[in-house]
Design a protein around this motif. Structure first.
Motif, PDB file in Angstrom:
ATOM      1  N   GLU A   1       0.807  -1.210   0.000  1.00  0.00           N
ATOM      2  CA  GLU A   1       0.000   0.000   0.000  1.00  0.00           C
ATOM      3  C   GLU A   1       0.850   1.274   0.000  1.00  0.00           C
ATOM      4  O   GLU A   1       0.532   2.206  -0.742  1.00  0.00           O
ATOM      5  CB  GLU A   1      -0.971  -0.016   1.184  1.00  0.00           C
ATOM      6  CG  GLU A   1      -2.046  -1.088   1.070  1.00  0.00           C
ATOM      7  CD  GLU A   1      -2.886  -0.980  -0.198  1.00  0.00           C
ATOM      8  OE1 GLU A   1      -3.476   0.088  -0.444  1.00  0.00           O
ATOM      9  OE2 GLU A   1      -2.932  -1.963  -0.951  1.00  0.00           O
TER      10      GLU A   1
ATOM     11  N   TYR B   1      -8.901  -6.042  -4.072  1.00  0.00           N
ATOM     12  CA  TYR B   1      -9.249  -6.053  -2.651  1.00  0.00           C
ATOM     13  C   TYR B   1     -10.446  -6.964  -2.408  1.00  0.00           C
ATOM     14  O   TYR B   1     -11.341  -7.060  -3.232  1.00  0.00           O
ATOM     15  CB  TYR B   1      -9.566  -4.639  -2.160  1.00  0.00           C
ATOM     16  CG  TYR B   1      -8.382  -3.712  -2.256  1.00  0.00           C
ATOM     17  CD1 TYR B   1      -7.349  -3.787  -1.331  1.00  0.00           C
ATOM     18  CD2 TYR B   1      -8.275  -2.793  -3.286  1.00  0.00           C
ATOM     19  CE1 TYR B   1      -6.243  -2.963  -1.433  1.00  0.00           C
ATOM     20  CE2 TYR B   1      -7.166  -1.953  -3.391  1.00  0.00           C
ATOM     21  CZ  TYR B   1      -6.163  -2.053  -2.459  1.00  0.00           C
ATOM     22  OH  TYR B   1      -5.067  -1.237  -2.561  1.00  0.00           O
TER      23      TYR B   1
ATOM     24  N   LYS C   1      -6.310  -7.741   1.097  1.00  0.00           N
ATOM     25  CA  LYS C   1      -5.744  -8.016  -0.215  1.00  0.00           C
ATOM     26  C   LYS C   1      -6.528  -9.146  -0.880  1.00  0.00           C
ATOM     27  O   LYS C   1      -6.718 -10.204  -0.296  1.00  0.00           O
ATOM     28  CB  LYS C   1      -4.275  -8.404  -0.103  1.00  0.00           C
ATOM     29  CG  LYS C   1      -3.380  -7.251   0.292  1.00  0.00           C
ATOM     30  CD  LYS C   1      -1.938  -7.678   0.356  1.00  0.00           C
ATOM     31  CE  LYS C   1      -1.055  -6.498   0.726  1.00  0.00           C
ATOM     32  NZ  LYS C   1       0.358  -6.874   0.800  1.00  0.00           N
TER      33      LYS C   1
ATOM     34  N   TYR D   1      -4.285  -9.281  -6.008  1.00  0.00           N
ATOM     35  CA  TYR D   1      -3.604  -8.089  -5.503  1.00  0.00           C
ATOM     36  C   TYR D   1      -2.233  -7.890  -6.156  1.00  0.00           C
ATOM     37  O   TYR D   1      -1.938  -6.804  -6.665  1.00  0.00           O
ATOM     38  CB  TYR D   1      -3.442  -8.164  -3.978  1.00  0.00           C
ATOM     39  CG  TYR D   1      -2.828  -6.907  -3.399  1.00  0.00           C
ATOM     40  CD1 TYR D   1      -3.635  -5.837  -3.037  1.00  0.00           C
ATOM     41  CD2 TYR D   1      -1.456  -6.792  -3.227  1.00  0.00           C
ATOM     42  CE1 TYR D   1      -3.087  -4.681  -2.521  1.00  0.00           C
ATOM     43  CE2 TYR D   1      -0.900  -5.635  -2.713  1.00  0.00           C
ATOM     44  CZ  TYR D   1      -1.714  -4.587  -2.356  1.00  0.00           C
ATOM     45  OH  TYR D   1      -1.161  -3.440  -1.857  1.00  0.00           O
TER      46      TYR D   1
END
Length: 153
Positions: A35, A118, A124, A128
């Motif tokens: 992220e 997602y 995740k 992902y």
């Protein structure tokens, strides 16, 4: 019988050797596909243009999206470009905005999303890593693409 046992031992030993390598590779992917890196790529997918080069940069943005999106462009005007929402998991879609700045020029921003990235509660998803790779590559390549093509005009 001894050949089968020896073969099984060799196969087991080889699989044990490759297991740490595979785990290290997965760990590296998880670090790359994180992220914070996605947030950094989003911040990097922003560029300011001047009144003299904004139209050309916007046209290049549309071309870049066409080249990198898994779906086709559904809307494009002077302030926004949008691609269709993907039907399949693991497919990336992109959009861009052109926000006018006071005094002239604009800020161009490339956005990305990916179906299946997602799961529930923002966990995740199964796609992902594949999605993150597409998004990171495309968003990190956006400004260099504009810069290289703008210098050719």
């Amino acid at each position: 019988m001894k050949k089968i046992t020896a073969f099984a031992l060799v196969a087991f030993a080889l699989s044990a050797c490759s297991s740490p390598e595979k785990q290290a590779q997965r760990a590296q992917q998880q670090i790359l596909h994180s992220e914070p890196n996605l947030a950094a790529a989003q911040r990097a997918a922003v560029i300011d243009c001047t009144p003299a080069n904004c139209d050309a940069a916007w046209a290049l943005t549309k071309r870049y999206i066409q080249q990198h999106s898994d779906t086709h462009i559904t809307h494009a005007d002077a302030v926004a470009i949008d691609t269709d929402v993907p039907d399949d998991s693991g497919k990336a879609a992109f959009s861009a905005t052109r926000a006018q700045k006071s005094g002239g020029g604009a800020t161009l921003t490339l956005f990305a999303q990916c179906r299946g990235m997602y799961g529930p509660d923002s966990a995740k998803g199964s796609d992902y890593d594949e999605c993150a790779e597409k998004i990171l590559t495309t968003q990190n390549g956006y400004v260099p693409f504009l810069m290289s093509h703008a210098s050719q005009q």
